[in-house]
Design an enzyme around this catalytic site. Sequence first.
Site, PDB file in Angstrom:
ATOM      1  CG  ASP A 145     -60.112  20.248  19.459  1.00  0.00           C
ATOM      2  OD1 ASP A 145     -60.123  19.507  20.667  1.00  0.00           O
ATOM      3  OD2 ASP A 145     -59.938  21.628  19.573  1.00  0.00           O
ATOM      4  CG  ASP A 181     -53.342  12.101  19.579  1.00  0.00           C
ATOM      5  OD1 ASP A 181     -54.310  12.822  19.429  1.00  0.00           O
ATOM      6  OD2 ASP A 181     -52.387  12.619  20.320  1.00  0.00           O
ATOM      7  CD  GLU A 218     -48.845  10.264  13.051  1.00  0.00           C
ATOM      8  OE1 GLU A 218     -48.948   8.907  13.066  1.00  0.00           O
ATOM      9  OE2 GLU A 218     -49.173  10.826  11.835  1.00  0.00           O
TER      10      GLU A 218
END
Length: 238
Positions: A145, A181, A218
Site C-alpha cells: 500500500d 506501481d 498489476e
Amino acid sequence: MLDEQPNRGNRLYPRVTSFRSRRGALTEPQQQTWDRLWPQLGRDVGDDQLDIDAWFGRSAPVVLEIGSGTGTAAVSMARAEPGVNLIAVEVYRPGLAQTLQRIERTLDTDSPVTNVRILRGDAVEVLEKMVAPGSLTGVRVFFPDPWPKARHHKRRLLQAPTFSLIADRLVPGGVLHVATDHAEYAEAIRETGDAEPLLKPLSGESPISLERPVTKFEGKAHQVGSTISEMVWGKIGA
C-alpha cells in the site's frame, strides 16, 4: 477511521500499522476450504518463534512473502520452486481463503503445491517475533500500500526500520524483492533500501526466482499506463 495509536507490545521500533483493517465474510465454498486446510497450513501471528522446519516437515530455503493478497504470486512461485518453503503473510481473511483455494486446486494435479504455509496478521510482528535472524533466503513485497497522502506516509511498510529488520532476518546472500506501481513510493523505497548498510542492489545471481506472475492488480496498473518498478537487494556477506 485510521488507527493512529502507537505500537503495542514489545516492538523493536514505534510504528503504526501499514495496512487497512478490513473485515470480510467468507463464501460457503471458501469456508469449507478454510475448514479443510487452515488447521494444517495456516496460523495466526503470535509471539512464539516458528519452528519452520517442523511446520513444513523438511529443511529448505525459506521465503517470506509480505502482503500476499489472494495468493496469485505466492502459489504460482511456490509451484515453480518446489524446493523452497514459502510463508505467505496477509491480514485479510477472504484473501487467505482464496490462497487456500488456489492451493487446493493443485492437489490433484501432477504438480501439487505442498510448500506454502500461511500466517494471518501483521508482517512486522512476524519479522520481529516469529522469524530468527539469518533464517530467510528471500523476502518478497509486491505492491505494498503506497499510502499516497503525505500525512499517511508514516504508515508505509518499507521504511528504514523495516529494511533493517528484513536485512537482519536474511541469510548472507539472501534477497529482498520489491515491486510497486507507485512512482513516488518507488523512489522512496529505492533510496531507503540503498541506504541500508547490510543490503546492496543485486548484481549477480539470485538464490530464488525473481519471475513473478502478472496479477489482476498489476494488469490494471498496466492498463492505465503505470510503470512497474522492480527492485532487488542482496544481503552482503555471502
